[in-house]
Design an enzyme around this catalytic site. Structure first.
Site, short mmCIF file in Angstrom:
data_model
loop_
_atom_site.label_atom_id
_atom_site.label_comp_id
_atom_site.label_asym_id
_atom_site.label_seq_id
_atom_site.Cartn_x
_atom_site.Cartn_y
_atom_site.Cartn_z
N TYR A 1 0.84 -1.20 0.00
CA TYR A 1 0.00 0.00 0.00
C TYR A 1 0.87 1.25 0.00
O TYR A 1 0.60 2.22 -0.71
CB TYR A 1 -0.92 0.00 1.22
N ASP A 2 1.93 1.20 0.79
CA ASP A 2 2.85 2.34 0.85
C ASP A 2 3.52 2.57 -0.50
O ASP A 2 3.71 3.71 -0.92
CB ASP A 2 3.91 2.08 1.93
N GLU B 1 1.05 4.37 -2.65
CA GLU B 1 0.90 5.76 -2.23
C GLU B 1 2.04 6.64 -2.74
O GLU B 1 1.84 7.81 -3.05
CB GLU B 1 0.85 5.86 -0.70
N SER C 1 -16.91 9.54 1.60
CA SER C 1 -17.72 9.23 0.42
C SER C 1 -17.22 10.07 -0.75
O SER C 1 -16.31 10.88 -0.59
CB SER C 1 -19.19 9.51 0.70
N SER C 2 -17.81 9.87 -1.90
CA SER C 2 -17.09 10.22 -3.13
C SER C 2 -17.70 11.38 -3.90
O SER C 2 -18.24 11.18 -5.00
CB SER C 2 -17.00 8.98 -4.01
N PHE D 1 -17.23 11.22 -7.76
CA PHE D 1 -16.12 10.29 -7.89
C PHE D 1 -16.66 8.86 -7.95
O PHE D 1 -17.58 8.50 -7.20
CB PHE D 1 -15.17 10.37 -6.69
N GLU E 1 -14.75 5.06 -7.70
CA GLU E 1 -13.50 4.32 -7.57
C GLU E 1 -13.81 2.83 -7.64
O GLU E 1 -14.86 2.39 -7.18
CB GLU E 1 -12.79 4.62 -6.24
#
Length: 318
Positions: A77-78, A81, A96-97, A212, A214
């Site tokens: 994950y890092d 990022e 929320s998006s 958005f 995702e």
């Protein structure tokens, strides 16, 4: 008929395309962090203005698996990022998006990417909305590049969120493992990982928020990257379908959608992670032109780079 600026300053949206007089005439979209060289998460103390800036990012990373699956997920994950637009070392808070009426999109509303201004960015396809109008769908690449130009990269950092920032983000992600030996896959295993980001700009941005979408998933069919890319290019249409349906739910029409994906094939024995992120931020003070925050609405991205004395990290040519 009022022009847009008069309408924004003197009226309030009651429903789509209907505006009534209002007593408090202006939504403050100014979004300046308390730090000279760092952006900050929206809603954190010390910011100037009530607005926020949405920045788009979609990335993926891989790492060789160890005996500790939890640590492996943290590390991958890092890596995602810190790939592409740098948002490492933040405390990511999930929201929320939506990018609401107090928000603006970096690369579109602020420091608009030159390819969008010039019309070089052409629609990939169109999708029919619930009222019969056509939604134009564009490649998100210019907005992703704009995020790289603002935040910089891991090796060439600019006005990224201050390390340790508490940063609200629209986000999703997925992690998967590819076994060292060729065998039947189990749950959570695959050959590759992918993630999508899309933002749809409301046709009436004084009435409705931008949306958005995702998405993220695991590629399990085979280890052929071309097949995965072909699937993702087709999957764009399903992403846009969801945009239209969400618009139907709220009786909102969209002017345009920007959509794109990241993906990574894993080598045997690797763990992969794909994330899609839309951080809501306030801009570093030094990222604001000397002519003021609102002048960003009239700037192309190349103009902003020139004022910042930055060379393009994305091969942007004016």
């Amino acid at each position: 008929m009022k022009n847009i600026e008069e309408r924004r300053n003197r009226t309030i949206a009651r429903e789509a395309d209907y505006h009534a007089s209002m007593r408090a005439p202006h939504i403050d979209k100014t979004a300046i962090s308390p730090y000279d060289d760092y952006s900050d998460g929206y809603g954190m103390p010390g910011a100037y203005g009530n607005g926020y800036v949405s920045v788009l990012k979609v990335s993926a990373g891989t790492v060789e698996k160890t005996s500790d699956g939890l640590i492996d997920r943290i590390v991958t994950y890092d890596k995602a990022e810190t790939a592409d637009a740098y948002i490492g070392q933040i405390n990511m808070l999930t929201a929320s998006s939506f990018c609401g009426m107090a928000g603006q999109v970096w690369g579109y509303d602020l420091a608009r990417h030159d390819d969008i201004t010039s019309g070089k960015s052409k629609p990939l396809f169109t999708e029919k909305q619930f009222d019969g109008s056509k939604l134009k769908v564009f490649d998100v690449a210019p907005l992703l590049d704009a995020g790289i130009e603002l935040f910089g990269t891991a090796n060439n950092r600019r006005y990224h969120p201050i390390p340790g920032a508490h940063t609200i983000c629209a986000n999703k992600g997925v992690t998967a493992y590819r076994p060292k030996k060729d065998r039947a896959l189990k749950d959570g295993e695959g050959y590759g990982v992918w993630s999508f980001i899309a933002i749809s700009l409301s046709a009436d941005r004084d009435f409705a928020a931008d949306l958005f979408i995702e998405d993220a998933g695991i590629w399990t069919k085979n280890d052929n990257e071309k097949d995965m890319v072909a699937f993702l290019e087709q999957h764009r249409k399903e992403i846009v379908w969801s945009v239209v349906e969400c618009g139907r739910d709220s009786n909102v029409l969209f002017d345009r959608t920007y959509v794109g994906f990241a993906h990574r094939m894993m080598k045997p024995g690797e763990i992969g992670n794909a994330i899609t992120v839309g951080p809501y931020i306030t801009l570093a003070r030094n990222a604001v032109p000397v002519t003021g925050f609102n002048s960003l609405n009239d700037m192309n991205l190349s103009d902003w780079l020139k004022e910042m004395d930055f060379k393009s990290l994305t091969k942007l040519s004016k």
